[in-house]
Structures are given as C-alpha cells and as structure tokens.
Design a protein around this motif. Sequence first.
Motif, PDB file in Angstrom:
ATOM      1  N   UNK A   1       0.845  -1.199   0.000  1.00  0.00           N
ATOM      2  CA  UNK A   1       0.000   0.000   0.000  1.00  0.00           C
ATOM      3  C   UNK A   1       0.875   1.241   0.000  1.00  0.00           C
ATOM      4  N   UNK A   2       0.727   2.040  -1.075  1.00  0.00           N
ATOM      5  CA  UNK A   2       1.546   3.244  -1.226  1.00  0.00           C
ATOM      6  C   UNK A   2       0.769   4.450  -0.702  1.00  0.00           C
ATOM      7  N   UNK A   3       1.088   4.853   0.513  1.00  0.00           N
ATOM      8  CA  UNK A   3       0.327   5.979   1.096  1.00  0.00           C
ATOM      9  C   UNK A   3       0.640   7.289   0.358  1.00  0.00           C
ATOM     10  N   UNK A   4       1.885   7.408  -0.168  1.00  0.00           N
ATOM     11  CA  UNK A   4       2.178   8.621  -0.967  1.00  0.00           C
ATOM     12  C   UNK A   4       1.240   8.653  -2.174  1.00  0.00           C
ATOM     13  N   UNK A   5       1.159   7.516  -2.868  1.00  0.00           N
ATOM     14  CA  UNK A   5       0.286   7.426  -4.045  1.00  0.00           C
ATOM     15  C   UNK A   5      -1.164   7.678  -3.658  1.00  0.00           C
ATOM     16  N   UNK A   6      -1.572   7.161  -2.502  1.00  0.00           N
ATOM     17  CA  UNK A   6      -2.966   7.303  -2.070  1.00  0.00           C
ATOM     18  C   UNK A   6      -3.319   8.780  -1.863  1.00  0.00           C
ATOM     19  N   UNK A   7      -2.407   9.526  -1.197  1.00  0.00           N
ATOM     20  CA  UNK A   7      -2.707  10.949  -0.975  1.00  0.00           C
ATOM     21  C   UNK A   7      -2.642  11.741  -2.286  1.00  0.00           C
ATOM     22  N   UNK A   8      -1.811  11.273  -3.235  1.00  0.00           N
ATOM     23  CA  UNK A   8      -1.778  11.960  -4.535  1.00  0.00           C
ATOM     24  C   UNK A   8      -3.070  11.691  -5.308  1.00  0.00           C
ATOM     25  N   UNK A   9      -3.543  10.445  -5.196  1.00  0.00           N
ATOM     26  CA  UNK A   9      -4.755  10.057  -5.928  1.00  0.00           C
ATOM     27  C   UNK A   9      -5.978  10.708  -5.311  1.00  0.00           C
ATOM     28  N   UNK A  10      -5.979  10.734  -3.998  1.00  0.00           N
ATOM     29  CA  UNK A  10      -7.161  11.186  -3.281  1.00  0.00           C
ATOM     30  C   UNK A  10      -6.730  12.079  -2.116  1.00  0.00           C
ATOM     31  N   UNK A  11      -6.520  13.383  -2.411  1.00  0.00           N
ATOM     32  CA  UNK A  11      -6.034  14.277  -1.361  1.00  0.00           C
ATOM     33  C   UNK A  11      -6.976  14.340  -0.158  1.00  0.00           C
ATOM     34  N   UNK A  12      -8.226  13.925  -0.356  1.00  0.00           N
ATOM     35  CA  UNK A  12      -9.168  13.978   0.772  1.00  0.00           C
ATOM     36  C   UNK A  12      -9.160  12.675   1.578  1.00  0.00           C
ATOM     37  N   UNK A  13      -8.216  11.789   1.268  1.00  0.00           N
ATOM     38  CA  UNK A  13      -8.128  10.531   2.030  1.00  0.00           C
ATOM     39  C   UNK A  13      -7.952  10.875   3.518  1.00  0.00           C
ATOM     40  N   UNK A  14      -8.394   9.981   4.407  1.00  0.00           N
ATOM     41  CA  UNK A  14      -8.314  10.303   5.844  1.00  0.00           C
ATOM     42  C   UNK A  14      -6.876  10.531   6.299  1.00  0.00           C
ATOM     43  N   UNK A  15      -6.705  11.231   7.413  1.00  0.00           N
ATOM     44  CA  UNK A  15      -5.359  11.420   7.951  1.00  0.00           C
ATOM     45  C   UNK A  15      -4.719  10.067   8.300  1.00  0.00           C
ATOM     46  N   UNK A  16      -3.394  10.093   8.473  1.00  0.00           N
ATOM     47  CA  UNK A  16      -2.615   8.849   8.549  1.00  0.00           C
ATOM     48  C   UNK A  16      -3.183   7.805   9.519  1.00  0.00           C
ATOM     49  N   UNK A  17      -3.427   8.205  10.751  1.00  0.00           N
ATOM     50  CA  UNK A  17      -3.869   7.204  11.755  1.00  0.00           C
ATOM     51  C   UNK A  17      -5.146   6.495  11.309  1.00  0.00           C
ATOM     52  N   UNK A  18      -6.099   7.306  10.805  1.00  0.00           N
ATOM     53  CA  UNK A  18      -7.394   6.737  10.410  1.00  0.00           C
ATOM     54  C   UNK A  18      -7.208   5.847   9.175  1.00  0.00           C
ATOM     55  N   UNK A  19      -6.378   6.331   8.248  1.00  0.00           N
ATOM     56  CA  UNK A  19      -6.142   5.569   7.015  1.00  0.00           C
ATOM     57  C   UNK A  19      -5.537   4.202   7.338  1.00  0.00           C
ATOM     58  N   UNK A  20      -4.539   4.195   8.225  1.00  0.00           N
ATOM     59  CA  UNK A  20      -3.863   2.932   8.557  1.00  0.00           C
ATOM     60  C   UNK A  20      -4.817   2.020   9.336  1.00  0.00           C
ATOM     61  N   UNK A  21      -5.602   2.612  10.215  1.00  0.00           N
ATOM     62  CA  UNK A  21      -6.561   1.803  10.995  1.00  0.00           C
ATOM     63  C   UNK A  21      -7.505   1.084  10.035  1.00  0.00           C
ATOM     64  N   UNK A  22      -8.025   1.841   9.066  1.00  0.00           N
ATOM     65  CA  UNK A  22      -8.951   1.236   8.100  1.00  0.00           C
ATOM     66  C   UNK A  22      -8.270   0.126   7.297  1.00  0.00           C
TER      67      UNK A  22
END
Length: 446
Positions: A54-75
């Motif tokens: 899982x590329x979190x850099x890519x995820x934030x580039x794809x979807x800047x509204x993605x949840x903040x880090x803690x929430x994203x990783x929890x999910x």
Amino acid sequence: MKVLLINPPRSPENNILKFAPAAAKQFIHKKLIGPPLGLLTIAAVVNDHDVVVFDIKGEYDLNPAAPPLRKLVKELVERYRPDVVGVTVITSEFNDSVTICQVAKEVNPTIMTVAGGLHATLLPFDFSDPSVDVVIPGQCPQIFRELMRAKEAGIPLESVAGILIRQQGVLTRTRGKPSSWDATGGDFLAIDRGHLAKWISTYKVGNSPDPSTYVFTSLGCPYKCTFCSIWTQFRGKFHQRTVESLIKELQSIPEYPVVRFADANTVVDMQFMNHLFDRIVDERIEKILVMDIRADVAANHPEIIAKMAKGGLKVVICGFESFRDEELLRYKKESPAADNQKAIEVFHEHGIMVRGNYVIPFDYDEDDFRALADYSSANPVVYAGYTILSPMPGTVYYQQIKDKIIDHNYNKYNFFNAVTRTTLPYEEFHERVGGLWLIKKGTDVI
Ligand code: B12
Ligand code: SF4
C-alpha cells in the motif's frame, strides 16, 4: 500468512517552500514521485504469501481527501487483517513509519511489525518505540523470508540471524550471520509493479502524460561524499546488475514509457553502460530515460553521454553541489566546479535537459548567496534545484556538525529545512534559498 507492506507518506515539513518569495513557490519541488522499490522487492521474496503493498504517498496523490494517517492505517489494517505489517523507512519518514506500527498494534496487538530500509540500516536502534517488533537492516529479502517462515512455523524469532527483535522492551540483535544475498546478481528479484496499479495515474512527472517508474541498474556508490547516506548504507560498496536482467525488465514495463534509473550514481562502469546502451538499441527499446550522472563523468567522458542520448537519455539530474572548489573538496565530491560547467555543455550539446542541484550550507551569508546566484545565472540549466546541506543521521557530515544541530525532529531531515542555527536569521535563510529557485532556463522536467 497475510503481509501488509506500507509505504509511508511524505513529510510535510518544507521551510524553503514556506518562506520562499511568492514568485518562486511554484518552482520549488514539493514531492518526488516514484515506486517504493525496496518494498516491492520485499513483496517479491514472499510472494508465496498473501501480500498487499500500500503506497500511502500514491494514495494521498490520488485522493487528497483521504483520511489522515492514523485513520487511514486503521482502516487498512481492519480491512486486510494482516499477520505482519512492514514499513520502509527513510529518515524524514521515520516518525510516520512508527505511527503506522503503533496503529497496527492498536488494532491488533498480535500483528508483527517490521521496519526496514535506509534508516533501519543506518540507525536500527532508533526504533525504540515499543510498537516496532522487528528491525531488519541492509539488503535483506532473504532475512525477511526467513522471518516469515519462523513466524509461520512458530519457531522463536531469535533463530533468525541478522535482525533486531524486541525482548523485554529492548531491541536486541539476534546471533549468527545471515546467509549472503547478492541483490544485483544471482539473487536479483524481479519486482511486480502490479501491486501499484491503483496509483499508476499518479506516477507522472512534469507535464508528461505517461506514467513513469524507477529501475535500478546498481546499488551503492564508490564515492564518499561527506553529506551522502547512500555510500554509508552500502558501506562503500558498489554493486552492478547484469545487462540482460535490465533489458528484460525494460521490456517488461510497456505501461511505463518514462523510466528513471534509481541509481545514486548511474555511470560508474563505462564498459557496462556501453554494453547496456548497445543492447537497448539492438532491442529497439524506446523509453524516455532519466538518470543521475556526476558532472565529472560528462566532463571526462562525453562519448558515453552521446551514446546514451541516442539510446533515449533525455533528462539528467546532476549534483553540482557547489560553485566553489574549496566547498567541493570539503564535501569530498572529487569533482571540481569546472566540471559542472563542462558537464552542462556536454549535456546540452546532446539535447539532454539538465536538472542541476546545489546544496546550501547553513553558514551562507548575503555575499555567499549573491555569489551562488551569479554563478548559477551564468551557467543556466533547464531546471536548477537548491536544497539545504543537511546532516543526515549516519553520514560523515552529521558527525562533523552534530554539536551544532538544534532540531532533532526527523520530519525536517528531507533537505528542505535547516536543522542547525543559520548565520542569517532562520526565516531569511530559507527565503533566500527559496528565491534561488527562480534561476533556471525552463520548466519542471522531472
Ligand atoms: C526511489 C527513491 C525514492 C522514491 C520511492 C521512495 C518511497 N519509499 O516512496 C520517491 C521518488 C518517492 C522518493 C522520494 C524521496 N526521497 Co528518495 N530515493 C529513492 C532512491 C533514488 C532509490 C531507493 C531505492 O529504490 N533503492 C533500491 C531498493 C531496492 O533499495 P532499498 O530501498 O534500500 O530497499 C532494500 C532494503 O533497504 C530493504 N528494505 C527496504 N524497505 C524495507 C521494508 C521492510 C519491511 C524490510 C524488511 C526491508 C526493507 O530491502 C530492500 C531490498 O533489498 C534513493 C537514492 C538511492 N539511489 O539509493 C533516494 C533516497 C532514499 N531518497 C531520499 C530522500 C531524502 C527522499 C525525499 C525526502 C527527497 C525530497 N526532498 O523530496 C523524498 C521523500 C518524499 C518526498 N518529499 O517527495 C534519500 C534518503 C536520505 C535519508 N538518509 O533519509 C535518498 C537516499 C537519496 C539521497 N540523495 O540521499 N525517493
Ligand atoms: S553524492 Fe553521489 S557521488 Fe557522492 S557518494 Fe553520494 S551517490 Fe556517490
């Protein structure tokens, strides 16, 4: 077993950008884009397990509204329910990597968390946070595979040589010598970029409509620049891949018309490069190639640059570092300032766009900034970058100036922030570094 390998997000700390004059802000590079080759290599060695990268850099580039880090990783952890979570760590992403391990443990304390990568190699004992179970330094796919086997079979992790495990809260090195691993030769692992399919539209650089990827032709570097962590990561060794493994890899990635060679210092062995580019032409491989080349290579071997230009080399990143010989000597760059000028001529003669990078020491005053601006204006390149000479932990330069360091927040160790006191007022120093970005010939190319 289920293995979740996570590429941490970028550090947001960028004081050059923050304090730069408004007109320069658009030119200052904010993010680098590329695949986490290390994690993909680790994914390749355990591909008999159920692996998700899982590329979190890519995820934030794809979807800047993605949840903040803690929430994203929890999910993520709740969705994939991994047995093992691995993170790849460079210094500026250390804090977020630890956060990722903490969240994994909060969701399920039985998950084994593993840290690897450059920072884990240079400073493994930094991972003192109890959420990190295992640290594996070095080029270590075989060790990771062994760790997975041990965990799956319920064998004590102490039996895995070459790792650090947490025992009674303290990281302890296991005994024994890990089996050897020839990362560029016999043990080279072909990676599966399919893991990154979700983010392919984000792997674009400059105005390119096509996605780009990284391919490494070598690991390490034979030079010993004082500020550089790459040769320390590889203990001064340089390992070259084989020409045929590279040809095969280049042929296998038609979806990536732009290829950036990830080598720290691409052209070390002239014979190798000659052969590689003969084969690129023979095989009619048509890619836009981007690579890092030292100025002295271009200055002293214009023939190899001419050949590579014919084989697709379009953009070169060149570490000019300084315009002063005394500074270059101090940095042990082993390439005088005159090489920078010669290199620019050679690259331009062959239609290659140059991104030249200068590093700015913390003690520059108004006169130094003026002198650098004059030099840079007189030797224009398509795109020039100006970052801060940074004491990256694990480097010679860090040892040289560690007493002057006042900011130990690793988020700031990404070349965009002074971490020592500066001769000019702190804000003015960054503002002046930011202002330098206005000096260039063209638009962003990488
Ligand atoms: C590709 C690359 C990137 C890619 C991908 C990185 C990522 N994780 O997303 C991108 C383009 C995103 C990137 C970005 C940045 N990068 Co970068 N990057 C590189 C580069 C060119 C190659 C690294 C590589 O792929 N090596 C090959 C792989 C196979 O080796 P490896 O990563 O070491 O992995 C092996 C082991 O370490 C280990 N391993 C790695 N991860 C893991 C994880 C686990 C769980 C395990 C067990 C093992 C393990 O196993 C792997 C296989 O053997 C290096 C320079 C170099 N040539 O080394 C710089 C480098 C790593 N980057 C660096 C920096 C500073 C950055 C930036 C901060 C630059 C900037 N100012 O913008 C940014 C960060 C984000 C941003 N601000 O945009 C520095 C790090 C310095 C330091 N001491 O921390 C380096 C060394 C460059 C330099 N000039 O100093 N980078
Ligand atoms: S700065 Fe470049 S040439 Fe110097 S040691 Fe690092 S990779 Fe090698």
